[in-house]
Write a protein that holds these residues in place. Structure first.
Motif, PDB file in Angstrom:
ATOM      1  N   PRO A 134       0.796  -1.245   0.000  1.00  0.00           N
ATOM      2  CA  PRO A 134       0.000   0.000   0.000  1.00  0.00           C
ATOM      3  C   PRO A 134       0.820   1.281   0.000  1.00  0.00           C
ATOM      4  CG  PRO A 134      -0.995  -1.604   1.466  1.00  0.00           C
ATOM      5  CD  PRO A 134       0.294  -2.199   1.010  1.00  0.00           C
ATOM      6  N   GLY A 135       1.992   1.284   0.639  1.00  0.00           N
ATOM      7  CA  GLY A 135       2.747   2.529   0.746  1.00  0.00           C
ATOM      8  C   GLY A 135       3.656   2.831  -0.423  1.00  0.00           C
ATOM      9  N   GLN A 136       3.782   1.910  -1.381  1.00  0.00           N
ATOM     10  CA  GLN A 136       4.759   2.116  -2.449  1.00  0.00           C
ATOM     11  C   GLN A 136       4.318   3.166  -3.472  1.00  0.00           C
ATOM     12  OE1 GLN A 136       5.563  -2.407  -3.018  1.00  0.00           O
ATOM     13  NE2 GLN A 136       7.339  -1.380  -3.889  1.00  0.00           N
ATOM     14  N   PHE A 137       3.099   3.021  -3.985  1.00  0.00           N
ATOM     15  CA  PHE A 137       2.615   3.947  -5.010  1.00  0.00           C
ATOM     16  C   PHE A 137       1.182   4.376  -4.701  1.00  0.00           C
ATOM     17  CE2 PHE A 137       5.909   1.506  -7.273  1.00  0.00           C
ATOM     18  CZ  PHE A 137       6.700   2.552  -7.756  1.00  0.00           C
ATOM     19  N   PRO A 138       0.989   5.213  -3.650  1.00  0.00           N
ATOM     20  CA  PRO A 138      -0.352   5.735  -3.362  1.00  0.00           C
ATOM     21  C   PRO A 138      -0.793   6.704  -4.449  1.00  0.00           C
ATOM     22  CG  PRO A 138       1.274   6.821  -1.981  1.00  0.00           C
ATOM     23  CD  PRO A 138       2.002   5.741  -2.726  1.00  0.00           C
ATOM     24  N   VAL A 139      -2.086   6.736  -4.723  1.00  0.00           N
ATOM     25  CA  VAL A 139      -2.624   7.656  -5.732  1.00  0.00           C
ATOM     26  C   VAL A 139      -3.881   8.322  -5.191  1.00  0.00           C
ATOM     27  CG1 VAL A 139      -1.706   6.375  -7.709  1.00  0.00           C
ATOM     28  CG2 VAL A 139      -3.967   5.825  -6.831  1.00  0.00           C
ATOM     29  N   GLU A 140      -4.158   9.504  -5.711  1.00  0.00           N
ATOM     30  CA  GLU A 140      -5.356  10.238  -5.341  1.00  0.00           C
ATOM     31  C   GLU A 140      -6.346  10.224  -6.499  1.00  0.00           C
ATOM     32  OE1 GLU A 140      -4.164  14.144  -4.223  1.00  0.00           O
ATOM     33  OE2 GLU A 140      -3.171  13.490  -2.359  1.00  0.00           O
ATOM     34  N   LYS A 141      -7.600  10.358  -6.167  1.00  0.00           N
ATOM     35  CA  LYS A 141      -8.656  10.416  -7.181  1.00  0.00           C
ATOM     36  C   LYS A 141      -8.360  11.515  -8.185  1.00  0.00           C
ATOM     37  CE  LYS A 141     -13.731  10.541  -7.523  1.00  0.00           C
ATOM     38  NZ  LYS A 141     -14.989  10.553  -6.729  1.00  0.00           N
ATOM     39  N   GLY A 142      -8.375  11.153  -9.478  1.00  0.00           N
ATOM     40  CA  GLY A 142      -8.100  12.127 -10.526  1.00  0.00           C
ATOM     41  C   GLY A 142      -6.639  12.249 -10.889  1.00  0.00           C
ATOM     42  N   GLN A 143      -5.749  11.575 -10.169  1.00  0.00           N
ATOM     43  CA  GLN A 143      -4.320  11.629 -10.485  1.00  0.00           C
ATOM     44  C   GLN A 143      -4.041  10.832 -11.750  1.00  0.00           C
ATOM     45  OE1 GLN A 143      -1.696  10.447  -7.253  1.00  0.00           O
ATOM     46  NE2 GLN A 143      -0.171   9.654  -8.686  1.00  0.00           N
ATOM     47  N   ARG A 144      -3.153  11.362 -12.594  1.00  0.00           N
ATOM     48  CA  ARG A 144      -2.793  10.633 -13.803  1.00  0.00           C
ATOM     49  C   ARG A 144      -1.942   9.430 -13.425  1.00  0.00           C
ATOM     50  NH1 ARG A 144       1.373  10.329 -17.426  1.00  0.00           N
ATOM     51  NH2 ARG A 144       2.536  12.031 -16.472  1.00  0.00           N
ATOM     52  N   VAL A 145      -2.374   8.257 -13.863  1.00  0.00           N
ATOM     53  CA  VAL A 145      -1.638   7.029 -13.547  1.00  0.00           C
ATOM     54  C   VAL A 145      -1.022   6.384 -14.782  1.00  0.00           C
ATOM     55  CG1 VAL A 145      -2.979   6.533 -11.473  1.00  0.00           C
ATOM     56  CG2 VAL A 145      -3.753   5.637 -13.675  1.00  0.00           C
ATOM     57  N   ALA A 146      -1.459   6.825 -15.970  1.00  0.00           N
ATOM     58  CA  ALA A 146      -0.945   6.201 -17.191  1.00  0.00           C
ATOM     59  C   ALA A 146      -1.384   7.017 -18.395  1.00  0.00           C
ATOM     60  CB  ALA A 146      -1.468   4.763 -17.317  1.00  0.00           C
ATOM     61  N   LEU A 147      -0.912   6.581 -19.552  1.00  0.00           N
ATOM     62  CA  LEU A 147      -1.381   7.108 -20.834  1.00  0.00           C
ATOM     63  C   LEU A 147      -2.083   5.973 -21.572  1.00  0.00           C
ATOM     64  CD1 LEU A 147       1.718   9.195 -22.009  1.00  0.00           C
ATOM     65  CD2 LEU A 147      -0.377  10.037 -20.917  1.00  0.00           C
ATOM     66  N   SER A 148      -3.217   6.279 -22.178  1.00  0.00           N
ATOM     67  CA  SER A 148      -3.984   5.261 -22.896  1.00  0.00           C
ATOM     68  C   SER A 148      -3.221   4.776 -24.119  1.00  0.00           C
ATOM     69  CB  SER A 148      -5.347   5.818 -23.320  1.00  0.00           C
ATOM     70  OG  SER A 148      -5.180   6.797 -24.334  1.00  0.00           O
ATOM     71  N   GLY A 149      -3.619   3.628 -24.625  1.00  0.00           N
ATOM     72  CA  GLY A 149      -2.888   3.091 -25.767  1.00  0.00           C
ATOM     73  C   GLY A 149      -3.670   2.053 -26.541  1.00  0.00           C
ATOM     74  N   ASN A 150      -2.911   1.090 -27.100  1.00  0.00           N
ATOM     75  CA  ASN A 150      -3.481   0.061 -27.966  1.00  0.00           C
ATOM     76  C   ASN A 150      -2.663  -1.210 -27.833  1.00  0.00           C
ATOM     77  OD1 ASN A 150      -5.116  -1.062 -30.002  1.00  0.00           O
ATOM     78  ND2 ASN A 150      -3.752  -0.369 -31.628  1.00  0.00           N
ATOM     79  N   THR A 151      -2.204  -1.496 -26.605  1.00  0.00           N
ATOM     80  CA  THR A 151      -1.295  -2.617 -26.389  1.00  0.00           C
ATOM     81  C   THR A 151      -2.067  -3.904 -26.068  1.00  0.00           C
ATOM     82  OG1 THR A 151      -1.052  -2.031 -24.049  1.00  0.00           O
ATOM     83  CG2 THR A 151       0.551  -1.113 -25.583  1.00  0.00           C
TER      84      THR A 151
END
Length: 562
Positions: A134-151
């Motif tokens: 849980p403590g490694q990569f916390p994120v908040e609502k609306g935070q950018r976590v990635a870029l969309s793609g076609n993989t």
């Protein structure tokens, strides 16, 4: 008496609360994971080959690299990097007991992307499945976590989005969580079908009935059947104001005003998603590309939380009276379509008979030919099959067996069966080491490396078709898109992979003696230039080693300048 009365009220309240807790989901807790309005290219439960669609496919306006945002506060609990399937995916676990999944991504956010890259170089392995605390990569609502793609297994730019129960890992229908997706279009019905259920839905198969529309009400002419035991199926799609063909959420079948079958697609576990083959007319889907959903249970269909308990949908006609039939289809928003018709038993025809090679649902059975054995488990068949297995000579120069015809590609199996083939001549140990079984099912094929049991070659498959035993001495290879020693100014290196039989199952690239991270894109391999090979570093040697399904390995060397 009063105490008993209030106690009963309390028990009813508790039971009602439990039911509500099990069937209701938090509304507006999760946000749209994109910064553009949510538009659906596919919904939860839509029919796919050998699986239900397990989330929402969100349109990205045919673009890649749109910001993908955390749907709520939480932490990155897992990532996947794989050739097919999700491609690049992020899993975010939330404090309310749910996990959201974002797939077919091009890139993770910077810190996560760097972590994954370092792990790939440490492992010298591109494909990854990493879990986090849980403590490694916390994120908040609306935070950018990635870029969309076609993989991965994507056929075009989009974002695949799922909501799962964190404890059970069941995929839940995201449309039950209150996302603002306009929808005022009722499901569209285009076909009605009935099946003789005295033996199997596969034999003699579907009987089509023409459907007419008036508003959201559909009708058909009197359905006259020649069997006293039948079931219905429906061809229909949902549109949801988007123009795409979406899957049906909820269906009900009533006879003479009484509910006799109902399905609703609220949640599915990945372990169970292949049971879709027992929910649809598989033959029509594979052969004719038609999505027809049964309004009755098949005896080998064991999907949980799909159909209403104790309602089989099997209609047993005791007379030749005219009976009323109503089919009600609903989407998540409650938009409703109805089909009404009449049903009557006509003169009864002869039923299909079982044979020595009949495989019943929930029955384990081994079918043999002169040089082959096909062993099915009790979970293999959804419905009865008069299994047709035979051999014929094979002209393939690499073949060392007859072709073994296993029924047809139009009959599904749930779990893997074991196929054993005896070669048509004595094989050397070297030949045995390069032996594979190829199963051709029309639209594609599967090749597996053989396990030997004495003189029998053995492989496992989960589709039917035509199989043969081959000796594969062919080397896999890759080809470059540049001239040897040339200056490469592109942003990436592309290598096209080729394996005459089977697949390239192993790939390793070394740049000037050090492992280099190539991504697998279908049959190709791509390295995007980074600090490992910057511009102005002169001449480089790229050594690539590949191996195919049979175990044949090939090492090739390429040179270029940067």
């Amino acid at each position: 008496m009063k105490i008993y009365y209030y106690l009963m009220l309390f028990v009813c309240f508790i039971n009602t609360s439990i039911v509500q807790a099990q069937t209701s989901y938090p509304q507006n807790y999760f946000r749209n994971p994109l910064n553009i309005p949510m538009q659906l290219a596919a919904n939860f439960g839509a029919v796919r080959t050998n699986h239900f669609h397990m989330g929402l496919d969100l349109r990205t306006n045919s673009q890649e690299n749109l910001p993908v945002l955390a749907a709520a506060d939480g932490y990155v609990s897992r990532i996947k990097v794989e050739r097919y399937g999700f491609g690049n995916a992020v899993y975010i676990t939330h404090p309310n007991g749910y996990t959201t999944v974002y797939a077919h991504l091009n890139k993770y956010f910077s810190k996560l992307d760097e972590y994954v890259k370092e792990k790939q170089y440490k492992d010298e392995k591109w494909e990854q499945d990493i879990t986090f605390q849980p403590g490694q990569f916390p994120v908040e609502k609306g935070q950018r976590v990635a870029l969309s793609g076609n993989t991965g297994g994507s056929a075009g730019p989009h974002l695949h989005f799922e909501i799962r129960d964190t404890k059970t890992e069941e995929c839940l229908n995201p449309l039950l969580f209150g996302f603002a997706i306009p929808d005022n279009i009722a499901p569209i019905i285009s076909g009605l079908y009935w099946y003789d259920r005295r033996f199997s839905t596969y034999e003699p198969g579907a009987n089509g009935v023409a459907v007419k529309k008036a508003g959201n009400v559909y009708t058909s002419n009197l359905v006259q059947v020649n069997s006293p035991e039948i079931s219905f199926a429906i061809k229909a799609v949902d549109k949801a104001n988007q123009g795409f063909n979406l899957g049906i959420y909820n269906a009900e079948l009533l006879m003479d005003g009484k509910l006799i079958y109902s399905f609703k697609i609220d949640k599915i576990h990945y372990d169970d998603t292949r049971y879709i083959n027992g929910c649809i007319d598989y033959t029509k889907f594979i052969r004719d590309k038609m999505g027809i959903q049964h309004l009755a249970d098949l005896p080998g269909m064991k999907l949980q939380n799909y159909s209403f308990p104790n309602l089989t949908g099997i209609i047993k006609l005791q007379d030749e009276n005219v009976h009323s039939i109503e089919i009600v289809l609903k989407d998540v928003k409650g938009n409703t379509s109805r089909l009404t018709t009449k049903l009557q038993l006509n003169k009864t025809s002869d039923k299909i008979s079982s044979t020595a090679k009949t495989i019943m649902a929930n029955e384990a059975k081994t079918i043999t030919t002169e040089n082959a054995e096909i062993a099915f488990s009790k979970n293999a068949m959804y419905d009865a099959v008069n299994f047709n297995a035979y051999e014929k000579p094979d002209a393939n120069q690499n073949a060392v067996s007859n072709s073994i015809i296993l029924q047809s590609p139009y009959i599904p199996v749930q779990d893997e069966y074991i196929l054993r083939i005896k070669p048509n001549r004595k094989l050397t140990n070297t030949e045995k080491d390069k032996a594979v079984i190829l199963l051709d099912y029309g639209s594609d094929n599967t090749v597996v490396k053989v396990k030997w049991s004495g003189d029998w070659a053995e492989g496992k498959f989960n589709r039917l078709g035509t199989a043969k035993l081959l000796i594969d001495n062919n080397l896999p290879s890759v080809s470059s898109g540049w001239t040897e020693g040339a200056l490469v100014n592109n942003s990436s290196l592309l290598l096209k992979g080729t394996s005459k039989i089977g697949d390239i199952v192993s790939f390793r690239a070394e740049l000037d003696g050090k492992w280099l991270r190539f991504a697998r894109v279908k049959d190709n391999f791509v390295y995007t230039f980074d600090e490992r090979c910057p511009k102005g570093t002169g001449s480089h040697t790229l050594k690539v080693t590949t191996a195919n399904t049979a175990g044949n390995a090939n090492t090739q060397t390429f040179t270029f300048q940067r």
